[in-house]
Design an enzyme around this catalytic site. Structure first.
Site, PDB file in Angstrom:
ATOM      1  N   ARG A   1      67.953  56.799  29.215  1.00  0.00           N
ATOM      2  CA  ARG A   1      66.615  56.422  28.766  1.00  0.00           C
ATOM      3  C   ARG A   1      65.909  55.438  29.684  1.00  0.00           C
ATOM      4  NH1 ARG A   1      66.411  53.933  22.887  1.00  0.00           N
ATOM      5  NH2 ARG A   1      67.776  55.744  22.579  1.00  0.00           N
TER       6      ARG A   1
ATOM      7  N   HIS B   1      63.455  66.707  24.789  1.00  0.00           N
ATOM      8  CA  HIS B   1      63.438  65.260  24.539  1.00  0.00           C
ATOM      9  C   HIS B   1      63.208  64.985  23.053  1.00  0.00           C
ATOM     10  CE1 HIS B   1      63.369  61.290  26.402  1.00  0.00           C
ATOM     11  NE2 HIS B   1      62.376  60.938  25.608  1.00  0.00           N
TER      12      HIS B   1
ATOM     13  N   TYR C   1      42.951  65.352  22.501  1.00  0.00           N
ATOM     14  CA  TYR C   1      41.681  65.351  23.223  1.00  0.00           C
ATOM     15  C   TYR C   1      41.859  65.449  24.735  1.00  0.00           C
ATOM     16  CZ  TYR C   1      39.905  63.649  18.739  1.00  0.00           C
ATOM     17  OH  TYR C   1      39.592  63.517  17.413  1.00  0.00           O
TER      18      TYR C   1
END
Length: 842
Positions: free
Chosen positions: A37, A83, A127
């Site tokens: 990570r 993931h 968006y």
């Protein structure tokens, strides 16, 4: 079988030591965070989340020549396939790869609002749109495949994902990386592509290249927001050891601006670049707060005139202000100059390692050499296989008539294949290719194309064999590839590195300007409520004459009262220690000068914003001078811990301050004084006991800043320390005051000299059983005590009015009349010190 696999039968309980299980589980968790990570891989410079985003976009076909796709689609693919974490974490990582102010070479292109340098948040993922940038696609993904890099199963074994991307450029250095793991962190700065490629080529040509020559090729980081690095020592530390602090400044210049119609032009500081990762809006707000609090004088207005063409922040100055002085103040008090703490930590061979610059470059070169070898070997296998088929097709065309007769007379395809193999000595693959060959291949043009393809593949096979058989040829190909990437994606350096000569010239210029404005003598007044007033000696004398020279001995309610006065110069430093054991320095000239009737400013407001107001109660204020620096600072906590540190350790502290004393829970820094070897200390407890001991290296040695300090004296239950006084000769006295208002001046010559850590001697005999000692102060000839009661009343008592008494006599002198239940809350020795003297305080 169960025993071999270490599988326990259902319902069986195994007794395990708690500390062993916690240790094992914690280590597994820590390694999971480190490897899976938080830390980047030294080979492709990516963390798993970034690698998975890029690979998912590659699978979606979001190449630079394709239309943008919604970020929500990309995030969904990453979550569903590779993931299994939060969608916001994945989107944040994607956004950072788009932002040109976060990444030196953004790996993704974005369409929409992806945030700004003002820390404005990006639009929601539904968006915004994205696709691979040219550098991300070509330099990281163009060679992706199982033949080039290893693949592994994803989290549910339903997909394959690459362990590492076949990077053609050292992305770890180009874009840098930052992350916090368990017990370790990484913070690698970005660099210029052209300089890094030059360093790689130099290492290929000369593996024994000196560190100095390598640092000449890669002189320092190149931040996407520009700025200026002002000291090369931090760069050298980071590159040669893997860790260093790199000071970075914003870019500013002086201009003349027109404030408004009909107004005269004024000088202004125009900032066009900020240090890396500095929030512009927060920086402007910080300047405004400093101006409003009086920390910075001479600024008339601040305007942010930034637009899409670039950054431009105009700091308009007052007419009397000196631009270089104001700019230097902004460097010291705001993030316009900040340190980039480089920690070059990455996964090398699956293990976290702190790497030098040379090791990072070499790790990439080794990886790239391995990748090219695998790629060329796989390409050679494919080329050989194709040539093998082409040889069969050419043979068939050369014996076309015989082949047609054979096929015409064969009873079936299987017999034809076997006969053809025996007749022309063909393999199974060649025979199958001939049988599948369409009739159009018999035309002359097709036969020419077949021959041309064969010749080209033969040349390619020879080249591949040369590359795989000769390492020098392989490295030549690698250098050619690096030069090609530099030509296509390289650009000019954005961050300037200041030379040593420029730094010296700038310091001399600033010193000359400051010398023109000579140091001013000033008076500092510290009040009981924590305020500080700074005024000229003449203004202080006028105020004193108005207030009257006689001290008021009667208790009365007042708004605030001065506890300490220091006479110093504006260039000297003030040392401020908080009750939490933190130390800060403050230039006296930075304290705003107060007006005639002003009560001053809270001293805690002049400290960094990180100091909370409730924890920033000042324990001591001290003027640092050359005569005081050889002395040691003695710190004493409420629970009796004592510590000795050289005063020189507290000069020129950074804005973060210094932890001078480590405190236990419930304890606080209560008293400080200055002392040298040969002096003595007197410490008093609330039970009326005094301990007198020598200050020397055996009895009270200086210790490190992280230590708590030993016990000064033994305390009984419900007892605490109420005072610490420095003694310099046998004629010294101390003043003892109880909560009920009884006081006495005690000669210290009658106190026995003991060792630190002792019980002490009973020195104050109480007239009331419920009474306790609340204060012990020094007793100078012309001193005054400022006494504050629980009812909020204050009185100033001349020390000369308090009688001298021995330690065997009960104190019978009372400071004044008290109401029922009213007791003394605090007592402070009011002092007036010039810039060469130092008084103890608590």
């Amino acid at each position: 079988m169960a025993d071999q696999l270490n599988i326990l039968p259902a319902g069986q309980v195994v007794i395990t030591a708690l500390h062993s299980e916690v240790q094992r589980s914690y280590l597994e968790y820590a390694m999971s965070v480190i490897v899976g990570r938080a830390l980047p891989d030294a080979r492709d410079g990516l963390k798993p989340v970034h690698r998975r985003i890029l690979y998912a976009m590659h699978e979606l076909g979001l190449t630079p020549d394709r239309p943008f796709r919604k970020c929500a689609r990309v995030v969904g693919d990453v979550l569903g396939k590779y993931h299994p974490h939060g969608d916001q974490a994945v989107y944040d990582a994607l956004v950072r790869m788009v932002q040109d102010f976060s990444s030196r070479y953004p790996l993704l292109d974005g369409h929409g609002n992806f945030g700004s340098v003002d820390n404005d948040p990006p639009a929601a993922m539904r968006y915004t749109e994205t696709r691979l940038a040219a550098v991300g696609h070509e330099a990281l993904l163009s060679e992706i495949g199982e033949a080039t890099v290893d693949f592994t199963d994803n989290f549910d074994n339903s997909q394959q994902e690459p362990v590492v991307l076949p990077a053609q450029l050292p992305n770890l250095l180009l874009n840098g990386s930052s992350g916090i793991a368990v017990g370790m962190a990484t913070n690698i700065p970005p660099h210029n592509l052209g300089e890094v490629v030059d360093g790689l080529i130099a290492l290929i040509d000369r593996p024994d290249l000196s560190d100095r020559a390598l640092l000449d090729l890669i002189p320092g980081p190149d931040f996407p927001t520009g700025g200026e690095i002002i000291d090369r020592k931090g760069i050298e530390d980071a590159y040669l050891t893997g860790r260093g602090s790199i000071p970075v400044r914003g870019i500013a210049q002086f201009e003349e601006v027109q404030p408004g119609r009909g107004r005269q032009r004024r000088s202004a500081i125009v900032v066009t670049e900020l240090p890396y990762q500095v929030n512009k809006a927060a920086w402007i707000e910080k300047i405004a707060d400093l101006v409003n609090n009086g920390r910075i004088e001479g600024i008339a207005d601040i305007r942010d005139e930034s637009d899409r063409d670039g950054m431009r922040v105009v700091i308009e100055l007052k007419r009397e202000a000196q631009p270089p002085v104001i700019l230097d103040t902004l460097y010291r008090l705001t993030p316009l100059q900040s340190n980039f703490g480089a920690i070059m930590l990455a996964l090398d061979g699956g293990q976290p390692r702190q790497l030098t610059l040379r090791q990072m470059l070499q790790a990439f070169l080794d990886f790239r050499e391995t990748t090219l070898t695998r790629q060329y070997r796989h390409e050679l296998e494919k080329t050989d296989a194709r040539l093998h088929l082409l040889e069969g097709l050419r043979l068939a065309l050369d014996h076309l008539d015989e082949l047609i007769d054979l096929l015409r007379n064969a009873p079936d395809g299987t017999t034809a294949k076997v006969t053809m193999q025996e007749t022309f000595d063909l393999s199974d693959r060649q025979a199958d290719a001939i049988l599948a060959m369409p009739l159009r291949r018999l035309t002359g043009l097709e036969r020419d194309n077949l021959q041309q393809e064969y010749e080209e593949l033969a040349q390619r096979r020879d080249r591949l064999q040369q590359l795989l058989g000769d390492r020098r040829e392989l490295l030549k190909a690698l250098k050619k590839e690096l030069r090609s990437r530099k030509k296509k994606f390289g650009d000019q350096r954005r961050t300037r590195i200041q030379s040593e000569a420029e730094r010296v010239e700038e310091s001399q210029h600033l010193a000359e300007i400051l010398a023109e404005h000579q140091e001013e003598e000033t008076v500092l007044e510290f009040t009981q409520k924590g305020y500080v007033r700074r005024s000229s000696p003449r203004a202080y004398q006028r105020r004193q004459s108005r207030q009257g020279a006689e001290a008021e001995a009667e208790f009365q309610e007042v708004e605030d009262v001065t506890l300490q006065v220091d006479i110093a110069t504006t260039s000297q430093e003030l040392l401020v220690l908080t009750r939490e054991g933190k130390a800060y320095t403050l230039t006296i000239g930075d304290i705003p000068a107060t007006q005639r009737q002003s009560k001053g400013v809270p001293l805690v407001n002049l400290l960094p914003n990180a100091v909370p107001s409730e924890a920033g109660v000042v324990a001591v204020q001290r003027v640092l001078t050359e005569t005081a620096l050889p002395q040691d600072l003695i710190m004493l906590t409420r629970q009796g811990r004592i510590k000795r540190l050289p005063l020189a350790d507290f000069t020129h502290l950074t804005g973060r301050g210094l932890t001078a004393l480590k405190l236990k829970e419930g304890d606080e820094l209560a008293y400080t004084t200055l002392a040298t070897t040969g002096d003595q200390l007197a410490i008093a407890t609330s039970g009326g006991r005094l301990l007198r001991f020598n200050v020397d290296d055996d009895n009270l040695p200086p210790i490190g800043r992280a230590a708590q300090g030993p016990q000064a004296l033994r305390l009984r239950k419900q007892e605490c320390v109420v005072g610490c006084v420095r003694l310099q000769n046998e004629r010294d006295c101390v003043t003892l005051i109880s909560a009920a208002g009884f006081a006495q001046r005690l000669p210290t010559a009658g106190l026995p000299i003991a060792l630190r850590g002792g019980l002490g001697t009973q020195a104050f005999l109480f007239k009331q059983k419920t009474d306790t000692l609340v204060a012990m102060t020094a007793a100078p000839q012309q001193g005054e005590l400022t006494v504050v009661t629980t009812a909020g009343r204050v009185a100033q008592i001349a020390l000369s009015t308090i009688p001298r008494q021995g330690r065997t006599t009960s104190a019978n002198y009372r400071l004044g009349k008290f109401d029922r239940g009213e007791r003394i809350e605090s007592v402070t020795l009011t002092t007036v010190a010039d810039n060469e003297s130092q008084q103890s305080s608590g």
